[in-house]
Write an enzyme that holds these catalytic residues in place. Structure first.
Site, PDB file in Angstrom:
ATOM      1  N   LYS A 135      -0.200   3.654  -2.685  1.00 40.56           N
ATOM      2  CA  LYS A 135      -1.212   4.699  -2.567  1.00 40.56           C
ATOM      3  C   LYS A 135      -0.606   6.095  -2.467  1.00 40.56           C
ATOM      4  O   LYS A 135      -1.303   7.084  -2.683  1.00 40.56           O
ATOM      5  CB  LYS A 135      -2.137   4.393  -1.391  1.00 40.56           C
ATOM      6  CG  LYS A 135      -2.958   3.110  -1.611  1.00 40.56           C
ATOM      7  CD  LYS A 135      -3.853   2.794  -0.439  1.00 40.56           C
ATOM      8  CE  LYS A 135      -4.705   1.556  -0.741  1.00 40.56           C
ATOM      9  NZ  LYS A 135      -4.214   0.351  -0.097  1.00 40.56           N
TER      10      LYS A 135
ATOM     11  N   SER B 162       0.794  -1.235   0.000  1.00 42.97           N
ATOM     12  CA  SER B 162       0.000   0.000   0.000  1.00 42.97           C
ATOM     13  C   SER B 162       0.823   1.279   0.000  1.00 42.97           C
ATOM     14  O   SER B 162       0.248   2.364  -0.007  1.00 42.97           O
ATOM     15  CB  SER B 162      -0.974   0.010   1.176  1.00 42.97           C
ATOM     16  OG  SER B 162      -2.089  -0.791   0.880  1.00 42.97           O
TER      17      SER B 162
ATOM     18  N   SER C 254      -6.198   3.225   4.375  1.00 47.31           N
ATOM     19  CA  SER C 254      -5.609   2.390   3.323  1.00 47.31           C
ATOM     20  C   SER C 254      -6.701   1.647   2.558  1.00 47.31           C
ATOM     21  O   SER C 254      -6.550   0.483   2.181  1.00 47.31           O
ATOM     22  CB  SER C 254      -4.595   1.392   3.899  1.00 47.31           C
ATOM     23  OG  SER C 254      -3.687   0.972   2.909  1.00 47.31           O
TER      24      SER C 254
ATOM     25  N   LYS D 232       2.761   6.786   5.150  1.00 48.36           N
ATOM     26  CA  LYS D 232       1.935   5.661   4.709  1.00 48.36           C
ATOM     27  C   LYS D 232       2.581   4.321   5.057  1.00 48.36           C
ATOM     28  O   LYS D 232       3.769   4.134   4.882  1.00 48.36           O
ATOM     29  CB  LYS D 232       1.719   5.742   3.189  1.00 48.36           C
ATOM     30  CG  LYS D 232       0.737   4.722   2.637  1.00 48.36           C
ATOM     31  CD  LYS D 232      -0.685   5.066   3.022  1.00 48.36           C
ATOM     32  CE  LYS D 232      -1.667   3.945   2.656  1.00 48.36           C
ATOM     33  NZ  LYS D 232      -1.558   2.787   3.585  1.00 48.36           N
TER      34      LYS D 232
END
Length: 401
Positions: free
Chosen positions: A48, A45, A105, A207
């Site tokens: 992202k 992720s 997420s 993140k």
């Protein structure tokens, strides 16, 4: 009988190895420390961050607006892994979807953003790769907006650091998105999945990422005094290891006297294949089979009972422990086990008692249902027990968080 109905790998073999670690001075873009910073990895992720960058560029160009409504497609609503819980036909603003994508997420939110901006997730992924090339992320390519493991979906800590610095430089007005502690949807508040924010003094974002092949990843931004640094951790074997590594690396990077050695752009990327960390992170062999002897998970022998089910893992765990204590004597033992059950785009948890004989499982559950009601327990055959583990294995193997 009472039966419960319906109950990517790459080249290197996974072993317990140290994760890649890179720290960079956020003001100058110079490398402070580097251990494997040019090694390719599955981003999970962390993807992202690039999804957000492409969306920010579209906003800046007037191709979309923060309050633009998005009607959620069936494909977006059907995403697995970490999700906000969007349903087909729901309407969410682009800004709210972006926040859910970063804070929770949300894979469903990421696909909704991609489809809104580019018409399809594949077209959006092409934009992501093009932006990576423009920014100098020479070893990064993207196949989706979420971070689901896919052939050719790869990056390096160096490239992720370049992306983090680009977000800070090009879109300072959106920096708060990456430090948000919660988001909301349909009147309900959802906390961030980024534990770094609450567990490191001076944390400012950005993140997390996890899949079984990727292991536990993190791009972190923090500031102390006059120092701000970016740390990239890729390929940790557990969330605890990731947290310990980033704490040590960031403490060193923010210390007075920390020396930035060379420009980030001069750090070379390597050409090796990304490691498959499925065994280290999830107890899975390359290809997704359970690694026997793994401390993470092994298929239990015999029959089982499902005695708890819900969306809150801690509550399921407590309920399972209580019922197991009550039934253990009649069952002849058994092992309590909580497994993930993806369902309708949400993550649910099943509280199981495994390793039972057929007769004990059926007789005990029949007696409990007669006394406590139909929802007290469900009997699972050995095949169904294996299926429960397979559901979790597939979820862990392919979901991006």
């Amino acid at each position: 009988m009472l039966l419960a109905f319906g109950c990517a790998g790459s080249a290197r073999a996974a072993t317990e190895t140290a994760p890649a670690i890179l720290t960079v001075d956020a003001a100058t873009g110079s490398v402070i420390s580097d251990h494997g910073g040019g090694q390719p990895h599955h981003p999970a992720s962390l993807t992202k961050l690039m999804s957000a960058y492409v969306a920010f560029r579209a906003l800046e160009a007037g191709q979309a607006k923060w309050e633009s409504p998005i009607t959620v497609s069936e494909r977006a609503a059907g995403q697995g892994g970490s999700v906000l819980g969007l349903r087909k036909g729901d309407v969410i603003t682009l800004g709210a979807a972006l926040k859910a994508m970063i804070v929770r997420s949300g894979n469903d939110a990421a696909v909704a953003v991609a489809e809104h901006i580019a018409g399809s997730e594949s077209a959006f992924a092409e934009r992501m790769t093009a932006e990576a090339r423009r920014l100098g992320m020479g070893s990064s390519s993207f196949r989706n907006a979420t971070g689901m493991t896919a052939a050719g979906h790869v990056t390096t800590p160096r490239d992720m650091a370049i992306l983090a610095l680009a977000i800070l430089r090009d879109f300072p007005s959106h920096r708060a998105l990456f430090s948000s502690l919660e988001t909301s949807w349909k009147g309900r508040s959802y906390p961030t999945v980024n534990g770094f924010l609450a567990n490191f003094s001076g944390a400012e974002g950005m993140k997390t990422g996890f899949t079984c092949p990727a292991g536990y990843n993190l791009v972190a931004l923090a500031r102390r005094g006059g120092h701000r640094a970016v740390a990239v951790i890729m390929g940790a074997g557990s969330s605890a290891q990731r947290q310990a590594v980033v704490r040590s690396a960031m403490d060193a990077a923010l210390r007075d006297g920390a020396v930035a050695a060379r420009p980030l752009a001069s750090l070379p990327n390597t050409t090796e294949a990304p490691p498959d960390l499925s065994a280290a992170a999830c107890g899975l062999r390359s290809g997704g089979e359970w690694a026997h002897g793994s401390t993470n998970r092994a298929p239990p022998a015999g029959w089982g009972l499902e005695v708890a089910f819900g969306t809150d893992r801690a509550k399921v765990q407590r309920a399972l422990a209580t019922v197991h204590r009550e039934m253990a004597g009649r069952l002849g033992g058994g092992s309590p086990l909580v497994v993930i059950k993806p369902r309708d785009g949400l993550v649910r948890y099943r509280g199981l008692i495994a390793g039972l004989s057929e007769r004990r499982a059926i007789d005990t559950c029949l007696a409990e249902r007669a006394k406590m009601g139909e929802d007290r327990c469900l009997v699972l055959t050995p095949t169904m027990m294996s299926g429960a583990l397979e559901d979790e294995r597939r979820f862990r193997m392919f979901s991006a968080r």
